[in-house]
Design a protein around this motif. Structure first.
Motif, short mmCIF file in Angstrom:
data_model
loop_
_atom_site.label_atom_id
_atom_site.label_comp_id
_atom_site.label_asym_id
_atom_site.label_seq_id
_atom_site.Cartn_x
_atom_site.Cartn_y
_atom_site.Cartn_z
N ASP A 1 0.82 -1.21 0.00
CA ASP A 1 0.00 0.00 0.00
C ASP A 1 0.86 1.27 0.00
O ASP A 1 0.66 2.17 0.82
CB ASP A 1 -0.94 -0.01 1.21
CG ASP A 1 -2.11 0.96 1.04
OD1 ASP A 1 -2.48 1.24 -0.12
OD2 ASP A 1 -2.61 1.46 2.06
N ILE A 2 1.79 1.35 -0.94
CA ILE A 2 2.68 2.50 -1.04
C ILE A 2 1.95 3.69 -1.64
O ILE A 2 1.31 3.61 -2.68
CB ILE A 2 3.91 2.16 -1.91
CG1 ILE A 2 4.74 1.05 -1.26
CG2 ILE A 2 4.76 3.41 -2.16
CD1 ILE A 2 5.41 1.45 0.04
N GLU A 3 2.07 4.85 -0.96
CA GLU A 3 1.54 6.12 -1.45
C GLU A 3 2.73 7.09 -1.56
O GLU A 3 3.41 7.34 -0.57
CB GLU A 3 0.50 6.69 -0.49
CG GLU A 3 -0.69 5.78 -0.22
CD GLU A 3 -1.70 5.80 -1.35
OE1 GLU A 3 -1.73 6.80 -2.11
OE2 GLU A 3 -2.46 4.82 -1.48
N LEU A 4 2.95 7.63 -2.76
CA LEU A 4 4.14 8.44 -2.97
C LEU A 4 3.89 9.45 -4.08
O LEU A 4 3.32 9.11 -5.12
CB LEU A 4 5.31 7.53 -3.35
CG LEU A 4 6.65 8.20 -3.68
CD1 LEU A 4 7.23 8.88 -2.45
CD2 LEU A 4 7.62 7.17 -4.25
N THR A 5 4.32 10.68 -3.84
CA THR A 5 4.27 11.73 -4.86
C THR A 5 5.63 12.40 -4.93
O THR A 5 6.19 12.78 -3.90
CB THR A 5 3.19 12.78 -4.53
OG1 THR A 5 1.92 12.14 -4.44
CG2 THR A 5 3.13 13.86 -5.61
N VAL A 6 6.17 12.53 -6.14
CA VAL A 6 7.48 13.17 -6.32
C VAL A 6 7.31 14.34 -7.27
O VAL A 6 6.80 14.18 -8.39
CB VAL A 6 8.52 12.18 -6.87
CG1 VAL A 6 9.86 12.87 -7.08
CG2 VAL A 6 8.68 10.98 -5.93
N ARG A 7 7.75 15.51 -6.84
CA ARG A 7 7.63 16.72 -7.65
C ARG A 7 8.70 16.77 -8.73
O ARG A 7 9.83 16.32 -8.54
CB ARG A 7 7.76 17.97 -6.78
CG ARG A 7 6.53 18.29 -5.95
CD ARG A 7 6.69 19.61 -5.23
NE ARG A 7 7.77 19.57 -4.24
CZ ARG A 7 8.77 20.43 -4.19
NH1 ARG A 7 8.89 21.37 -5.11
NH2 ARG A 7 9.68 20.33 -3.25
N THR A 8 8.35 17.37 -9.84
CA THR A 8 9.28 17.57 -10.95
C THR A 8 10.46 18.44 -10.50
O THR A 8 10.29 19.43 -9.80
CB THR A 8 8.57 18.26 -12.13
OG1 THR A 8 7.46 17.45 -12.53
CG2 THR A 8 9.50 18.45 -13.30
N GLY A 9 11.67 18.04 -10.92
CA GLY A 9 12.85 18.84 -10.65
C GLY A 9 13.37 18.77 -9.23
O GLY A 9 14.06 19.69 -8.77
#
Length: 258
Positions: A42-50
């Motif tokens: 149940d991995i939740e992950l957000t990575v922003r550009t740059g």
């Protein structure tokens, strides 16, 4: 002190990348593993550009499996992966590279029998714009001067640091939008580790490259990262800014043990 026993006393975790900025990678409900036993849960992950997002945690936490699942080497059993606005479930590995994702696995995957130049050209074989592929190759040689000096040497003739540069350079020839980088400091001298981390910072600042960095050398990773994600037993236990994790002794002790 474990993360479980201190969770109520600590500020609530946030998604990697925070709430602002465009996200190049969004992961929700991701579960994956090998055979019947899930490694990621149940991995939740957000990575922003740059940005550079460091994925930290003990051996066996699931960090490498996370990168392998994102890059298509491990098939998830549940969840969604959206890269650059497009879903990635069931997309072939070679198509992921064409879309702008590059994966440098642990162990510096260099073809030992090929020369430096031949290894680098492998990274751009699929590209139709041959002129830009040549420019990308020249840029890698400018970025990694030791490789330019050894372009006719075989991979097995390089030092550990040079092999890491070669693996990274081969990925960069493809001009990725997102670089998945697994344990780049493994087995390297402190001076070489500092060079590699400095290059990641330079790439982020000068080209806008986004990096998801798995690293056991926590201090080195936090010195260049914008965001920090800590994993334990296949789950993300906290995600916050790298500066906060670096400067907050309570967080470090709870999640990283120092």
């Amino acid at each position: 002190m474990s993360a479980d026993t201190t969770a109520d006393a600590l500020p609530a975790p946030v998604s990697a990348g925070g709430a602002t900025g465009d996200a190049i990678l969004r992961v929700s409900g991701l579960t994956a593993g090998y055979g019947a036993a899930p490694v990621l849960q149940d991995i939740e992950l957000t990575v922003r550009t740059g940005t550079i997002a460091a994925v930290l945690g003990a051996n066996g936490a699931g960090k490498t499996t996370l990168l392998r699942t994102l890059s298509g080497l491990v098939r998830p059993s549940a969840g969604d992966i959206v890269f650059d606005g497009r879903p990635l479930r069931d997309v072939p590995v070679e198509q992921l590279v064409r879309r702008g994702m590059a994966h440098v696995p642990e162990g510096r995957g260099v073809v030992a029998e090929l020369t430096v130049d031949e290894n680098l050209r492998l990274g751009g074989l699929w590209r139709r714009d041959r002129a830009d592929a040549a420019r990308a190759l020249a840029e890698v040689y400018e970025l990694f001067e030791p490789l330019a000096q050894r372009r006719r040497h075989a991979g097995h003739q390089l030092s550990g640091g040079e092999r890491q540069m070669l693996a990274l350079g081969r990925a960069l020839v493809a001009r990725p939008k997102l670089l998945l980088l697994d344990e780049p400091s493994l087995g390297l001298a402190p001076r070489v580790i500092a060079q590699i981390m400095g290059l990641l910072r330079q790439l982020r600042d000068q080209t806008g490259l986004t990096v998801l960095l798995v690293e056991q050398n926590v201090r080195s990773a936090l010195s260049v990262a914008d965001e920090a994600v800590v994993m334990s037993l296949g789950r993300i236990v906290t995600a916050t800014t790298a500066g906060r994790l670096r400067d907050d002794e309570q967080l470090r002790h709870a999640y990283l043990g120092f």
